[in-house]
Every structure is written in C-alpha cells, then in structure tokens.
Scaffold this motif. Structure first.
Motif, short mmCIF file in Angstrom:
data_model
loop_
_atom_site.label_atom_id
_atom_site.label_comp_id
_atom_site.label_asym_id
_atom_site.label_seq_id
_atom_site.Cartn_x
_atom_site.Cartn_y
_atom_site.Cartn_z
N LEU A 123 0.83 -1.20 0.00
CA LEU A 123 0.00 0.00 0.00
C LEU A 123 0.87 1.25 0.00
N ILE A 124 1.96 1.22 0.72
CA ILE A 124 2.87 2.37 0.78
C ILE A 124 3.47 2.65 -0.59
N VAL A 125 3.93 1.61 -1.29
CA VAL A 125 4.53 1.81 -2.61
C VAL A 125 3.47 2.27 -3.61
N GLU A 126 2.27 1.71 -3.51
CA GLU A 126 1.19 2.13 -4.41
C GLU A 126 0.86 3.61 -4.21
N THR A 186 4.53 14.04 3.30
CA THR A 186 3.37 14.16 2.42
C THR A 186 2.73 12.79 2.19
N LEU A 187 3.56 11.76 2.04
CA LEU A 187 3.04 10.41 1.86
C LEU A 187 2.30 9.95 3.12
N ALA A 188 2.86 10.24 4.28
CA ALA A 188 2.19 9.85 5.53
C ALA A 188 0.83 10.51 5.64
N GLU A 189 0.75 11.76 5.23
CA GLU A 189 -0.54 12.46 5.26
C GLU A 189 -1.52 11.81 4.30
N VAL A 248 9.80 2.85 -9.04
CA VAL A 248 10.20 2.56 -10.42
C VAL A 248 9.95 1.10 -10.75
N ASP A 249 10.31 0.20 -9.84
CA ASP A 249 10.14 -1.22 -10.14
C ASP A 249 8.65 -1.59 -10.21
N ARG A 250 7.83 -0.93 -9.42
CA ARG A 250 6.38 -1.18 -9.50
C ARG A 250 5.85 -0.77 -10.87
N MET A 251 6.31 0.37 -11.38
CA MET A 251 5.87 0.82 -12.70
C MET A 251 6.29 -0.17 -13.78
N LEU A 252 7.50 -0.72 -13.67
CA LEU A 252 7.97 -1.68 -14.65
C LEU A 252 7.21 -3.00 -14.53
N GLY A 253 6.72 -3.32 -13.34
CA GLY A 253 5.88 -4.49 -13.19
C GLY A 253 4.57 -4.32 -13.93
#
Length: 248
Positions: free
Chosen positions: A43-46, A64-67, A91-96
């Motif tokens: 969820l954090i990476v998403e 900002t992400l924590a908010e 980056v690796d999530r996007m390539l997935g």
C-alpha cells in the motif's frame, strides 16, 4: 590503512537501487508492520507511486506520503529507510505494470516486431507517468520487474539467432533511446511546441551563406511531430541492428 579503509567501506550501507543494495537487502515480511495506524508495504509503494505521478519526485516527501495514507512517518520508516529507497520501489512497481501490459498474443514472427512492440509499449508507459522519468535517468533500474523485462527481451532476441553480445547491445541501445526520447518528450521541463516554433523561426532566419543545410532543413528539424520522430528514429536503430546482425 588499507584494512581500516575496507572496514569503513563495509560499514557504509549501499545506496538504494545499486547492485549491492539489491543483493543484500533483507527479506521483506508480508502484511502490515507496527504503526499508528499500520500500513502494508504494498500500500505504501502504491500510494507513493500515485503521489509521484501527481507532484514528481522532487516535491515528494515522506511527510506528504504519511498524510496521504493518514498515518505517521514512523510507520513508513518501519518499511523503508527513506525517500531514496522508496523511489527505487516506485520505479520497479511501474515496470511491473509495464510487464503485465504485454499483449497475450502469439509470439512475434520477427525480432524487429518483438523489439519494436516492447519499445513502443515502454514509450507509452513512460508517457503515462512523465513525473517518473527523472528516476529512470538518475539510475539504471535493476529490480525484480526490471530484470524480468530485460530477461524477456534478450531471450526473445536470442530465439531469433542473436548472440548474447548482440542481444545485449541491441537491448541497451533501444532502451536508452526510448527513455532518452521520452525524457525529451514528456519530462516536466521538456520543451513545448512554442519552443519548436521559435527554433524554426531562428533556423529560417540564419544566414544561408553560412548555414545553407540548416536553412534548407529548418522545417524538417522542427516541424515533425514527436510521435512520428520517435517511430522513425526507432526504425533507424532497428535497421542498424539488422545490418550488424547480417554482418555476423
């Protein structure tokens, strides 16, 4: 002195995204860790990916992400060491997602078809995530999804008779072209149409005695749509690879 230098180097953690970092990172436990409230790594990476898409990596911060996730920065740091490490996973999530977008059709009938299809899909994926482009320029992606994309492309070329060396050269040349062109075309600070128009006027206004070739080619240098220029440039590269393949 040499022993002391080696011991000091051993204590310095490898930079996120480097080969040493990927090779030595600990196994990641599944599910959420402790936090207030807890959040899973996935969820954090998403959420980080969505935030980078919106504001870019320069403006991105762990706070900002924590908010966005309605949690604390302490919760995020239980999963990653910091922003730089998180950007590697983004980056690796996007390539997935890029790998998952491959069409479920019959295998390509030629190596050019295979390489062209992969290149166009990568170009389109980068066009959909222009704010991620600085991350690709900053470091060569070598995460699990990046390795899978690299393996699939080189294996496809090998099936058409490419040697390991030529397959590797073909892959890196085309990948660098696609990423570089996408950065020119879609990066947040990429030149816009108004700059192309100004450049065309400048070329047309040059002294034809000094720059006859530029003046004659002014429209072709500036008026070709970038999408057309990308495909034409890609074909130039494929033709060059084909000539080298035939010589071998």
């Amino acid at each position: 002195m040499a022993d002391h230098a080696r011991q000091t180097a051993a204590r310095v953690p490898p930079s996120p995204g480097t080969p040493d970092w990927w090779a030595t990172r600990p196994a990641r436990p599944a599910g959420p860790r402790r936090g207030r409230p807890p959040r899973s790594f996935e969820l954090i990476v998403e959420a980080a990916s969505e935030l980078v898409d919106e504001i870019g990596p320069a403006a991105f911060s762990m706070r900002t992400l924590a908010e966005r996730l309605e949690t604390s920065t302490a919760t995020l740091y239980r999963h990653v060491a910091g922003k730089d490490e998180l950007m590697v996973y983004v980056v690796d999530r996007m390539l997935g997602a890029f790998g998952d977008s491959a069409p479920e059709t019959a295998r390509p009938t030629s190596w050019q078809e295979a390489l062209r299809s992969t290149s166009v899909r990568l170009h389109d994926a980068l066009a959909q995530h222009p704010n991620l482009l600085p991350l690709f320029v900053h470091q060569i992606p070598i995460g699990p999804n990046a390795l899978a994309a690299r393996e699939d492309t080189i294996a496809a070329l090998s099936r058409f008779g490419f040697s390991p060396k030529l397959a590797a050269r073909a892959f890196t040349t085309v990948a660098h072209y696609v990423i570089g062109f996408a950065a020119l075309e879609y990066a947040p600070d990429a030149p816009g149409p108004e700059q192309a128009s100004a450049l065309s006027d400048y070329y047309h206004g040059l002294d034809p005695q000094l720059y006859p070739s530029i003046v004659a080619s002014a429209d072709d240098l500036t008026a070709v749509p970038l999408e057309e220029e990308f495909l034409e440039g890609l074909q130039f590269i494929l033709d060059g690879i084909d000539r080298r393949r035939r010589r071998r």
